[in-house]
Every structure is written in C-alpha cells, then in structure tokens.
Design a protein around this motif. Structure first.
Motif: not given
Length: 235
Positions: A139-144
């Motif tokens: 997920n982009p929000k978790t930096g992955t």
C-alpha cells in the motif's frame, strides 16, 4: 476451579489488575510477570473513540520503532529486473516478480511484508483475495509501494511497522520482545502511541484515545494511564 500454578501466584503477588499504571511502570512490570521459556512478544493496544465504518475515521499509519520489533521480518520485493540489485542489497529475503506471483497464487505466503514498485501493482493487485486477508497487500500509504524499493526494505528490516484500527475501534501492534530492556520497551511504546495520537481525525467529537493496555504473549494485560501519557506528550 483450577488451581493456580506457582508462576501464576507469583504474578498475582506483583500485579494488580485493577490498578492503572504509568507507561514506564507497565513496561517494567511486563518483564516481571512474564514466565515463558521463549522470548515473548510485547504488545500494546489502544481503544479509540472512532467509527471505523466512516472513511474519515479509519485510522491507519506507520511508525518506525527506535529499537525494532525484535523479530526477523521476512521481506518479499516484487519488482522489475532493474530494481532487483537494489532490493537484494537492502536485504530483501526474496526478490523477483512473475515466479513469486505464481507461487502466491499457489498458496505460498511464507513472508511478513511485501514491497513493490508502482509499475508492478497491476500484477500484484490480482492477488488481493490472497494477500488482503493476511495483511500482506502493499500500500502506498504504508510506504510499501514505492520506486525507492531499497529504502522500503531497509525501513521494514529496521523496525518500521504499519497499524490499522479494527472494526471494534481498537488499534494493536507488537512493539518488541521481553528480552528488551524496560527503557527500550518504553521508547517503542511511546513512539507507537505518539503515532496513533497524531492521526486524530479533525472532525471527531468526543474522546479520541479512550484507554490503552500492554501485555506479553502469555501475560495478563496491564492498564496504562493514557491520560497522564497524553498530558505529558502535549507539554
């Protein structure tokens, strides 16, 4: 009623389940009331006054724990050939794309975190039914999901974790091991609670962080004086 074991009696002599402890006291007490033969995980949870069914109250974030989680995190990097060397140099346990896509379709999920580049998300997205329920979907929000895949791998290996409020309004995370010093546990717990506090929805009415507790894998829960912690954090 079953008889109490010797260890259970020792725990009861040190611990008052009705008492609300300061965060520092709770972090120290956890080590005294844990008698597992293995290095138990330290866990923290906070009861939030949010309604997760509302999009603007879905609390989700990431935090880098100063002392890591104490566990070996197995990272899979899904990327194109030009990013393979970067991911491997950063310490990813598995690196590739199509071969791992097929392995996951076949049921393989022997990993803790998946990181990938935006260009491969179309392929990764097709695995949603497998990865989603296991909390493995990048997920982009978790930096992955990032072009800086090497940095993403390093962050995860160093102790970066993501957290998400559940349907009952509780956010929970494993933040260390019993083998950590009380000071290390305290610093990790402080970092986690501060990260959750910063995500308070602007439109929320009423109390945001209602209560918190800490425990280890097989210990009783210790109530944390959240009000004192928040007052101190605001100073």
């Amino acid at each position: 009623m079953s008889k109490l074991t010797k260890n259970q009696k020792t725990v009861l002599a040190k611990y008052d389940h009705n008492k609300v402890y300061t965060l520092a006291e709770a972090c120290a007490l956890l080590k005294d009331i844990t008698y597992t033969k293995f290095d138990a995980s330290v866990e923290i949870s906070a009861n939030l006054g949010v309604d997760p069914r509302k999009a603007n109250q879905m609390i989700r974030g990431v935090v880098s724990l100063p002392h890591g989680t104490g566990k070996v995190t197995r990272v899979l990097a899904l990327c194109t050939p030009d990013k393979v060397a970067e991911a491997e140099a950063a310490g990813a346990d598995y690196v590739g794309l199509d071969e791992y896509i097929e392995k996951i379709k076949g049921g393989w999920t022997d990993i803790d975190v998946i990181v990938c580049t935006p260009s491969v998300m179309a392929k990764v997205g097709a695995l949603g039914r497998i990865l989603g329920p296991r909390g493995l979907m990048p997920n982009p929000k978790t930096g992955t999901v990032t072009m800086e895949i090497g940095n993403a791998v390093k962050d995860v290996k160093a102790g970066k974790i993501d957290f998400k409020v559940d349907k009952t309004g509780i956010v929970h995370a494993a933040i260390g091991k019993v083998s950590f010093t009380p000071e290390q546990i305290l610093e990790n717990a402080t970092e986690f609670l501060n990260a959750v506090a910063k995500l308070k929805p602007q439109t929320l009415k009423g109390t945001y962080m209602k209560s918190a507790a800490m425990c280890t894998t097989m210990s009783p829960g210790i109530k944390v004086d959240l009000k004192a912690f928040l007052n101190r954090a605001e100073k």
